[in-house]
Design a protein around this motif. Sequence first.
Motif, PDB file in Angstrom:
ATOM      1  N   LYS A  17      35.182  30.586  52.566  1.00 24.31           N
ATOM      2  CA  LYS A  17      34.950  32.014  52.835  1.00 24.31           C
ATOM      3  C   LYS A  17      34.119  32.601  51.708  1.00 24.31           C
ATOM      4  O   LYS A  17      34.203  32.149  50.571  1.00 24.31           O
ATOM      5  CB  LYS A  17      36.295  32.749  52.894  1.00 24.31           C
ATOM      6  N   LEU A  18      33.356  33.629  52.020  1.00 25.82           N
ATOM      7  CA  LEU A  18      32.622  34.332  50.969  1.00 25.82           C
ATOM      8  C   LEU A  18      33.648  35.050  50.093  1.00 25.82           C
ATOM      9  O   LEU A  18      34.676  35.519  50.594  1.00 25.82           O
ATOM     10  CB  LEU A  18      31.694  35.384  51.589  1.00 25.82           C
ATOM     11  N   PRO A  19      33.403  35.151  48.779  1.00 22.98           N
ATOM     12  CA  PRO A  19      34.337  35.895  47.932  1.00 22.98           C
ATOM     13  C   PRO A  19      34.391  37.375  48.326  1.00 22.98           C
ATOM     14  O   PRO A  19      33.417  37.903  48.868  1.00 22.98           O
ATOM     15  CB  PRO A  19      33.758  35.721  46.527  1.00 22.98           C
ATOM     16  N   LYS A  20      35.551  37.965  48.048  1.00 19.51           N
ATOM     17  CA  LYS A  20      35.704  39.369  48.447  1.00 19.51           C
ATOM     18  C   LYS A  20      35.413  40.337  47.298  1.00 19.51           C
ATOM     19  O   LYS A  20      35.893  40.146  46.186  1.00 19.51           O
ATOM     20  CB  LYS A  20      37.127  39.610  48.961  1.00 19.51           C
ATOM     21  N   LEU A  52      38.043  39.231  44.586  1.00 24.48           N
ATOM     22  CA  LEU A  52      37.671  38.501  43.386  1.00 24.48           C
ATOM     23  C   LEU A  52      36.996  39.465  42.408  1.00 24.48           C
ATOM     24  O   LEU A  52      37.245  39.429  41.207  1.00 24.48           O
ATOM     25  CB  LEU A  52      36.719  37.352  43.752  1.00 24.48           C
ATOM     26  N   LEU A  53      36.161  40.343  42.967  1.00 24.43           N
ATOM     27  CA  LEU A  53      35.491  41.341  42.122  1.00 24.43           C
ATOM     28  C   LEU A  53      35.822  42.741  42.598  1.00 24.43           C
ATOM     29  O   LEU A  53      35.983  42.963  43.798  1.00 24.43           O
ATOM     30  CB  LEU A  53      33.967  41.173  42.212  1.00 24.43           C
ATOM     31  N   LEU A  83      23.786  42.446  41.695  1.00 25.87           N
ATOM     32  CA  LEU A  83      23.999  41.163  42.375  1.00 25.87           C
ATOM     33  C   LEU A  83      23.966  40.020  41.367  1.00 25.87           C
ATOM     34  O   LEU A  83      24.827  39.135  41.387  1.00 25.87           O
ATOM     35  CB  LEU A  83      22.947  40.954  43.467  1.00 25.87           C
ATOM     36  N   LYS A  84      22.959  40.063  40.494  1.00 25.16           N
ATOM     37  CA  LYS A  84      22.816  39.017  39.478  1.00 25.16           C
ATOM     38  C   LYS A  84      24.046  39.027  38.549  1.00 25.16           C
ATOM     39  O   LYS A  84      24.646  37.991  38.280  1.00 25.16           O
ATOM     40  CB  LYS A  84      21.528  39.298  38.683  1.00 25.16           C
ATOM     41  N   SER A  85      24.439  40.210  38.129  1.00 30.58           N
ATOM     42  CA  SER A  85      25.573  40.311  37.197  1.00 30.58           C
ATOM     43  C   SER A  85      26.880  39.888  37.855  1.00 30.58           C
ATOM     44  O   SER A  85      27.731  39.254  37.206  1.00 30.58           O
ATOM     45  CB  SER A  85      25.713  41.750  36.692  1.00 30.58           C
ATOM     46  N   ALA A  86      27.036  40.221  39.128  1.00 29.13           N
ATOM     47  CA  ALA A  86      28.261  39.822  39.841  1.00 29.13           C
ATOM     48  C   ALA A  86      28.360  38.304  39.861  1.00 29.13           C
ATOM     49  O   ALA A  86      29.423  37.724  39.596  1.00 29.13           O
ATOM     50  CB  ALA A  86      28.249  40.385  41.257  1.00 29.13           C
TER      51      ALA A  86
END
Length: 417
Positions: A322-325, A373-374, A407-410
Motif C-alpha cells: 500500500k502507499l504510505p499514509k 506514516l507522515l 514531496l522531496k522532503s517527505a
Amino acid sequence: MEIKTVKGFKDILGEEATLFEEIENKAKSVAQSFGYQPIILPTVEQSELFDRSIGNTTDIVEKEMFTFEDKGGRILALRPEMTASVARSFIEHHLETSALPLKIYYFGQCFRYENPQKGRYREFYQFGIEAIGDISPVLDVEVIQVAFEILRHLGIKDLKVKLNSIGCRTCRPNYKNLLIEALKIHYDELCNDCKKRLYKNPLRILDCKKESQELKESLPKMVDYLCTDCRTHFEKVKTILTQLGIPFECDPNLVRGLDYYSKTVFEVVSLELGAQNALLGGGRYDYLIEDLGGRSTPGVGFAMGIERLIEVLKKRNYTVNKLPKVYIVYDQQFITFANEIREIISKEYVVELDPKGDNIKKGVERASKRGALLVFIIGENEANNNAITIKNMKSGKQITVKREEMLKSAKELIEDD
Ligand code: HAM
C-alpha cells in the motif's frame, strides 16, 4: 431482535476485504496479459441451464442449488458456478462468429447450499477463465499456466496440480460399464450416496471421501481405457506441462463434481489448506455448448475460489503493497491550502484530511490512531510562509519546508528513518 447475516453468507471486512481486492486485481491483470477479456454475467439463470450442463445427478444440482420461482412463474436459480452461463452466453450471442478461441475471464459470486465450514460457504466468489473454440492441448496447459501465474503473483508456492483424463463419449461409456461391474461386488460397502450413484453417476464414487482408499485403488482406472484420441491428447498435455516446468501429479480418481467435463480435468491444491484444499478446479468441456443447443464447440477453463485464497494468504501473512499514509492536520481557516496540498501529494500517498481542523495537537493524535506514516501540519506560521511542517510518526523527526520542496522532503524523511 438483532438482524445478522444469513447462515453460510458472510461480510468480508478489513484485512480480508483488502486481500479480496488484491486477488481480484492480480487475477484480472494476469488473465489480461494472456489475452483474456472480461465477461460480466447475470447472477440468476433459468434453473434448467444448470440441470442440463452441470448435470441433474450431481450434488450441486440435486442438493445445493438456490432455486426459486419468480412472480412470473419462471423456475430460476442463483448460479452455482459460471461456466454454464458462459456457454449459454456464447450460444445466445453467436460468439462462434468471433475470432476463436474466445478467451474470457469472469469474477463474481456463486451460490451453493452447502454445509458451511471453513473454506465452504453458501455464497462465495469465483475468478475463472474459459478458452472456447479450440481443441488444442496447448490451451489445456495455458489455462493451468494462467492459474499458476496468478498464484505465483500472490506468492503462493506450495502448490500441486492434480491431473486426470476422464475420456470422451467414445471411451467413457465402456469404462463406466466396467466400473459398475467392479463396484457391484462391493455394493454393501458403499455409502448411501454412492449406492444411489452406482448406476446414475458411478464416476463420482471415485472421489467420494467416504469410500475407502483400498476400494478405490482396486477399481479400474479411466486412464487405462482412453480411446486413441483421448490418450494422445492426455499425453500431449503432460508433455507440455513438463516442458513448461509446471509440477503435476496424475490422480486417476480425480473426476470433479460437474458432469460437463471430458478429457482433461485438474485441480490445484495448496498443502496449507487442509480438508477443503482445492484452490481451483477446471477442465475441458467439449460437449457442453452442443448439449445446450449450440454448434459443437470445445472449451477449457478453470475457476478459483477467492475465500480459500484469502485463507492461504492470511496464513502466509501476505501484505498488500500500500502507499504510505499522509494525514493533514490544519487550522480550519486554511482548509483551502490543506486541500491543495492533498491534491498534489495524493499521486504518491494515501492522503487523509483531518475532518475536524480544530486543534493541531489533537489532530496529530488522530493521525497516529489512523496509522499515518507522515503528518503534514498547516498552522498559521506555515500558511503565512507557504510552508508545511512534516512529521515522521515513527521516528518523531519533524521539519518545516517550503511547499515546492514538500514531496522531496517527505521522501527524505521516510528514507532517513
Ligand atoms: P468447482 O470445482 O465446482 O468448479 O469450483 C471452483 C472453485 O470454487 C473450487 O476449487 C473452490 O475454490 C471454489 N468453491 C467451490 N465451492 C465453494 C464453496 N461452497 N465455498 C467456497 N469456495 C468454493 C467450477 O465451478 C467450474 N465452473 C470450474 C471450471 C471453469 N471448469 C471449467 N471452467
